[in-house]
Design a protein around this motif. Sequence first.
Motif, PDB file in Angstrom:
ATOM      1  N   PRO A 417     -54.153 -39.085  27.174  1.00  0.00           N
ATOM      2  CA  PRO A 417     -53.634 -37.717  27.070  1.00  0.00           C
ATOM      3  C   PRO A 417     -52.318 -37.494  27.817  1.00  0.00           C
ATOM      4  N   ILE A 418     -52.153 -38.168  28.968  1.00  0.00           N
ATOM      5  CA  ILE A 418     -50.897 -38.104  29.706  1.00  0.00           C
ATOM      6  C   ILE A 418     -50.431 -39.525  29.957  1.00  0.00           C
ATOM      7  N   LEU A 419     -49.244 -39.853  29.499  1.00  0.00           N
ATOM      8  CA  LEU A 419     -48.686 -41.179  29.731  1.00  0.00           C
ATOM      9  C   LEU A 419     -47.669 -41.085  30.862  1.00  0.00           C
ATOM     10  N   PRO A 420     -47.964 -41.656  32.024  1.00  0.00           N
ATOM     11  CA  PRO A 420     -46.987 -41.628  33.123  1.00  0.00           C
ATOM     12  C   PRO A 420     -45.685 -42.329  32.737  1.00  0.00           C
ATOM     13  N   ASP A 421     -44.600 -41.918  33.359  1.00  0.00           N
ATOM     14  CA  ASP A 421     -43.297 -42.509  33.064  1.00  0.00           C
ATOM     15  C   ASP A 421     -43.308 -44.016  33.272  1.00  0.00           C
ATOM     16  N   SER A 422     -44.115 -44.486  34.221  1.00  0.00           N
ATOM     17  CA  SER A 422     -44.143 -45.912  34.534  1.00  0.00           C
ATOM     18  C   SER A 422     -44.803 -46.746  33.444  1.00  0.00           C
ATOM     19  N   LEU A 423     -45.449 -46.097  32.470  1.00  0.00           N
ATOM     20  CA  LEU A 423     -46.170 -46.834  31.430  1.00  0.00           C
ATOM     21  C   LEU A 423     -45.610 -46.591  30.034  1.00  0.00           C
ATOM     22  N   VAL A 424     -44.362 -46.177  29.958  1.00  0.00           N
ATOM     23  CA  VAL A 424     -43.763 -45.869  28.667  1.00  0.00           C
ATOM     24  C   VAL A 424     -43.763 -47.086  27.749  1.00  0.00           C
ATOM     25  N   GLU A 425     -43.706 -48.295  28.314  1.00  0.00           N
ATOM     26  CA  GLU A 425     -43.671 -49.493  27.473  1.00  0.00           C
ATOM     27  C   GLU A 425     -44.930 -49.640  26.621  1.00  0.00           C
ATOM     28  N   LEU A 426     -46.004 -48.941  26.979  1.00  0.00           N
ATOM     29  CA  LEU A 426     -47.229 -49.034  26.185  1.00  0.00           C
ATOM     30  C   LEU A 426     -47.080 -48.381  24.806  1.00  0.00           C
ATOM     31  N   LEU A 427     -46.051 -47.572  24.618  1.00  0.00           N
ATOM     32  CA  LEU A 427     -45.816 -46.981  23.301  1.00  0.00           C
ATOM     33  C   LEU A 427     -45.511 -48.046  22.262  1.00  0.00           C
ATOM     34  N   ASP A 428     -45.052 -49.193  22.726  1.00  0.00           N
ATOM     35  CA  ASP A 428     -44.715 -50.289  21.816  1.00  0.00           C
ATOM     36  C   ASP A 428     -45.914 -51.198  21.572  1.00  0.00           C
ATOM     37  N   SER A 429     -47.089 -50.774  21.995  1.00  0.00           N
ATOM     38  CA  SER A 429     -48.295 -51.582  21.801  1.00  0.00           C
ATOM     39  C   SER A 429     -48.581 -51.753  20.318  1.00  0.00           C
ATOM     40  N   PRO A 430     -49.002 -52.942  19.898  1.00  0.00           N
ATOM     41  CA  PRO A 430     -49.294 -53.166  18.475  1.00  0.00           C
ATOM     42  C   PRO A 430     -50.586 -52.511  17.999  1.00  0.00           C
ATOM     43  N   VAL A 431     -51.395 -51.982  18.915  1.00  0.00           N
ATOM     44  CA  VAL A 431     -52.618 -51.294  18.505  1.00  0.00           C
ATOM     45  C   VAL A 431     -52.332 -49.798  18.386  1.00  0.00           C
ATOM     46  N   PRO A 432     -53.027 -49.099  17.496  1.00  0.00           N
ATOM     47  CA  PRO A 432     -52.801 -47.652  17.353  1.00  0.00           C
ATOM     48  C   PRO A 432     -53.051 -46.922  18.666  1.00  0.00           C
ATOM     49  N   ILE A 433     -52.254 -45.904  18.908  1.00  0.00           N
ATOM     50  CA  ILE A 433     -52.362 -45.148  20.150  1.00  0.00           C
ATOM     51  C   ILE A 433     -52.123 -43.677  19.856  1.00  0.00           C
ATOM     52  N   ILE A 434     -52.862 -42.812  20.529  1.00  0.00           N
ATOM     53  CA  ILE A 434     -52.568 -41.386  20.526  1.00  0.00           C
ATOM     54  C   ILE A 434     -52.374 -40.983  21.975  1.00  0.00           C
ATOM     55  N   THR A 435     -51.251 -40.363  22.263  1.00  0.00           N
ATOM     56  CA  THR A 435     -50.911 -40.081  23.654  1.00  0.00           C
ATOM     57  C   THR A 435     -50.013 -38.860  23.737  1.00  0.00           C
ATOM     58  N   GLY A 436     -49.821 -38.410  24.955  1.00  0.00           N
ATOM     59  CA  GLY A 436     -48.894 -37.320  25.233  1.00  0.00           C
ATOM     60  C   GLY A 436     -47.925 -37.745  26.311  1.00  0.00           C
ATOM     61  N   ILE A 437     -46.685 -37.262  26.222  1.00  0.00           N
ATOM     62  CA  ILE A 437     -45.660 -37.615  27.192  1.00  0.00           C
ATOM     63  C   ILE A 437     -44.736 -36.409  27.357  1.00  0.00           C
ATOM     64  N   GLN A 438     -44.162 -36.265  28.549  1.00  0.00           N
ATOM     65  CA  GLN A 438     -43.348 -35.087  28.818  1.00  0.00           C
ATOM     66  C   GLN A 438     -41.974 -35.161  28.158  1.00  0.00           C
ATOM     67  N   ASN A 439     -41.380 -36.325  28.134  1.00  0.00           N
ATOM     68  CA  ASN A 439     -40.088 -36.468  27.465  1.00  0.00           C
ATOM     69  C   ASN A 439     -39.914 -37.915  27.042  1.00  0.00           C
ATOM     70  N   ILE A 440     -39.033 -38.119  26.059  1.00  0.00           N
ATOM     71  CA  ILE A 440     -38.807 -39.456  25.528  1.00  0.00           C
ATOM     72  C   ILE A 440     -37.383 -39.526  24.989  1.00  0.00           C
TER      73      ILE A 440
END
Length: 571
Positions: A417-440
């Motif tokens: 639900p909340i993706l910390p700034d330190s884990l932004v690289e997980l957006l490039d994960s090859p598995v499906p993901i649903i997440t929230g982030i403050q800015n990109i």
Amino acid sequence: MEGDRKEYWKNKYRQLSREYHQLENEHNLLKQNYELSLQGRLQDAEQIKSLRRETKKLKKMLRNSQELSPPELSSQAINDFAKTIFTRRPNINSLFSTLRGEDHNSPISSPSGLTPIHKMSDKPSPANADEGIADAYSDPGIYEAFFLVGVTKSDLGNPNVKPSILFEYPEESSSISDAIRHVIPDFCFPSQIEMTQLTFAKSSEYASILFSQASNRRPNCYIFTLRSEEYEDIDVWRGIPNYSKDALYILCVQIDDIEMGENNELGWLVPKCYCIASYIPIFELHFEILFSLLKLKGMSRSENPIESLPLICENEVELLRYYWECDEIHPGKEISIQVGLIEIWYCCGDLSTIDVPWLCIPLFSSLTLQDFLWLIFALAQEKSIVFVSENLGLVTSCVLGALAMLRPLKWSNVTIPILPDSLVELLDSPVPIITGIQNISWRIRHDLVNTIFVMLDEPKINQRVQGGRTVVHDVIEPQALELRNTIKDTYKCFENNKYIFNPKEAQKEASLEIYQSFNLFWSEIINNSLDSSDPKEQLESLKAVFPKGDWNFLELITKTQMFINYFQNNY
């Protein structure tokens, strides 16, 4: 004649008097028996609570005795990934192989779960955050722990400060592992902490700061989930969401607080986070408790010198203790708490949809009907979706609300639900993901061609759902005429181009109607599928019932891991 009448009434009076005294004696006897029974029940309740506390301690001792010291991992990314992600992707080894650059195409056959940090679950079929909890025999508690997260005095003014847990109730709760404690501060503050040095430090101004933040739901009220470490195989009622305790909800109210520096030097305005950890998604009541804690803090500090102010006042601890003693929840359950001038009353209604208005109304009111439908159908086809907003309360509600719209199916992939700034690289994960982030950044969005972005802060509501040409082309919408016609008029009460945090009763009822319509749609697909794990056989069975315009969509759905898992776990 007159004498006979008097004698009659005298006799009548004596008779009634005897009956009254007899009833009075029976009443007193019943009262004594009731008091004895109540006393026995209270004693039993205390013994049960004592046994439950002892059980929690023994469980923690058992877990600690079975765990080895955490190994040093060569890759920090793998360590962070294991610490923080709440996921249900089958075959967890394939998740880690993706981070190491290994083959991602190996088939996935059995569900599994991911535990924060180093402990992996061998639970055969963990449920999603979208199931229910109601267990008369498991560990008690409407909540598991309270945390106050913030900055220590020694770190005031440090631009690179890391948040930490400043206070916990009950102290070192045995149901919360050290692994979960370790990651809670990072999710409470997913971005950098900002502090401001003050030119004033009056108690009255301090109290006004607190009171202004202890009100209705605002953007500073948000929720994230962590992977539960409860592995009990228990028989529970499946009506309420998260019944399997697979997700631990962390409910947060982030506030600006005044903190005096060391040696009582000039104060600092620093962010702090009031958190309740609970398996029960009774969000409205949990947040009411958090608001009440802030009100009690403001009351206790309005007349005291700032330098003598404790982190948590006595009335706050008293409220937490009373709430801790609410160890059961069921339909019709009334919860009443009074501490000082604070009165809290809540009555539980239909527990099967208890979280729907809180989670789904912000989602409905942020999207057009067309975009909302397309987004849910894309999620059902296991497309990666990222909600983006500076408003943490909005972005986390949208993530969890979208997942709720899939019930009774369960998202089988990564949920953050909340993706910390330190884990932004997980957006490039090859598995499906649903997440929230403050800015990109635009560059990251441009590179993630297979990801759908929901830009919730975009002023034009019909331009909020965005995605690359490839992913947009891949999403197939069903005709679903009955579903669309059912919710078309109901959805109109949310289309005002502005998110809704404090809905009217009519909007709450409308949110339940939309949820139930989707629930019926998915249930019809499930019920009309053959009792088979073969997608081809399931599709043929569905084609006999659904119109041709739905066939391509149904073919994709029957091949999703979510659909496969449902039949593996239920048939």
